[in-house]
Enzyme design. Sequence first.
Site, PDB file in Angstrom:
ATOM      1  N   GLU A 173      -3.461   4.142   2.506  1.00  0.00           N
ATOM      2  CA  GLU A 173      -3.795   4.092   3.754  1.00  0.00           C
ATOM      3  C   GLU A 173      -3.291   5.514   4.753  1.00  0.00           C
ATOM      4  O   GLU A 173      -2.570   6.376   4.404  1.00  0.00           O
ATOM      5  CB  GLU A 173      -2.056   2.973   4.885  1.00  0.00           C
ATOM      6  CG  GLU A 173      -1.944   3.586   5.992  1.00  0.00           C
ATOM      7  CD  GLU A 173      -0.960   2.975   7.272  1.00  0.00           C
ATOM      8  OE1 GLU A 173      -0.468   3.471   8.080  1.00  0.00           O
ATOM      9  OE2 GLU A 173      -0.434   1.919   6.239  1.00  0.00           O
TER      10      GLU A 173
ATOM     11  N   HIS B 281       0.327  -1.170  -0.724  1.00  0.00           N
ATOM     12  CA  HIS B 281       0.187   0.212  -0.038  1.00  0.00           C
ATOM     13  C   HIS B 281       0.591   1.210   0.096  1.00  0.00           C
ATOM     14  O   HIS B 281       2.267   0.648   0.678  1.00  0.00           O
ATOM     15  CB  HIS B 281      -0.657   0.001   1.172  1.00  0.00           C
ATOM     16  CG  HIS B 281      -0.474  -0.155   2.401  1.00  0.00           C
ATOM     17  ND1 HIS B 281       0.218  -1.033   2.899  1.00  0.00           N
ATOM     18  CD2 HIS B 281       0.169   0.645   3.310  1.00  0.00           C
ATOM     19  CE1 HIS B 281       0.310  -1.100   4.096  1.00  0.00           C
ATOM     20  NE2 HIS B 281       1.041   0.564   4.260  1.00  0.00           N
TER      21      HIS B 281
ATOM     22  N   HIS C  20       2.732  11.665  -6.682  1.00  0.00           N
ATOM     23  CA  HIS C  20       0.837  11.716  -6.261  1.00  0.00           C
ATOM     24  C   HIS C  20       0.322  10.286  -6.789  1.00  0.00           C
ATOM     25  O   HIS C  20       0.880   9.347  -6.881  1.00  0.00           O
ATOM     26  CB  HIS C  20       0.388  12.268  -7.856  1.00  0.00           C
ATOM     27  CG  HIS C  20       1.328  12.025  -8.792  1.00  0.00           C
ATOM     28  ND1 HIS C  20       1.878  12.428  -9.364  1.00  0.00           N
ATOM     29  CD2 HIS C  20       0.086  10.943 -10.015  1.00  0.00           C
ATOM     30  CE1 HIS C  20       1.249  11.342 -10.907  1.00  0.00           C
ATOM     31  NE2 HIS C  20       0.965  10.497 -10.780  1.00  0.00           N
TER      32      HIS C  20
ATOM     33  N   GLU D 127      -4.426  11.963  -9.139  1.00  0.00           N
ATOM     34  CA  GLU D 127      -3.989  12.220 -10.660  1.00  0.00           C
ATOM     35  C   GLU D 127      -5.297  10.871 -11.047  1.00  0.00           C
ATOM     36  O   GLU D 127      -5.606  10.693 -10.525  1.00  0.00           O
ATOM     37  CB  GLU D 127      -3.056  11.267 -11.486  1.00  0.00           C
ATOM     38  CG  GLU D 127      -3.402  11.885 -13.296  1.00  0.00           C
ATOM     39  CD  GLU D 127      -1.941  10.839 -13.670  1.00  0.00           C
ATOM     40  OE1 GLU D 127      -1.876  11.633 -14.706  1.00  0.00           O
ATOM     41  OE2 GLU D 127      -0.727   9.865 -12.958  1.00  0.00           O
TER      42      GLU D 127
END
Length: 143
Positions: free
Chosen positions: A58, A7, A77, A120
Amino acid sequence: MTMKYLHTMVRVRDLDASLKFYCDLLGLVETRRIDRPEGKYTLVFVAPPGGGAGEEVELTFNYEDEGDLGEARNFGHLAYAVDNIYDTCQRMMDAGVTINRPPRDGYMAFVRSPDNISVELLQAGEALPPQEPWASMPNTGKW
């Protein structure tokens, strides 16, 4: 050696505002939550519907105010494919989110989370035909 991506973590200052942004506006779903009062933090994992490990973000909320978290531009990003970039941007704009880089090309846009994380948005599949107001909308701020 075997390795698996799990993650991405971002710190958030207002958990409710962040959940509204990521879940209500962006369309992610909460996959799990870990409250650690003894450690003074809460972790909330969000992912695209049907997503799991490797697709999660997270959201780390520390109970004590950390002040300005800054932009952390070295982070870059988060990026998500969406079914209709125009509908997604309109829904976010209607909720008060600034479209920093409008989808003039029918394919790519950038917004910022309540914690200034650059996100994005990419049109899934082929770009949509350019349409107003997006085609002539200028960039706003940084993305």
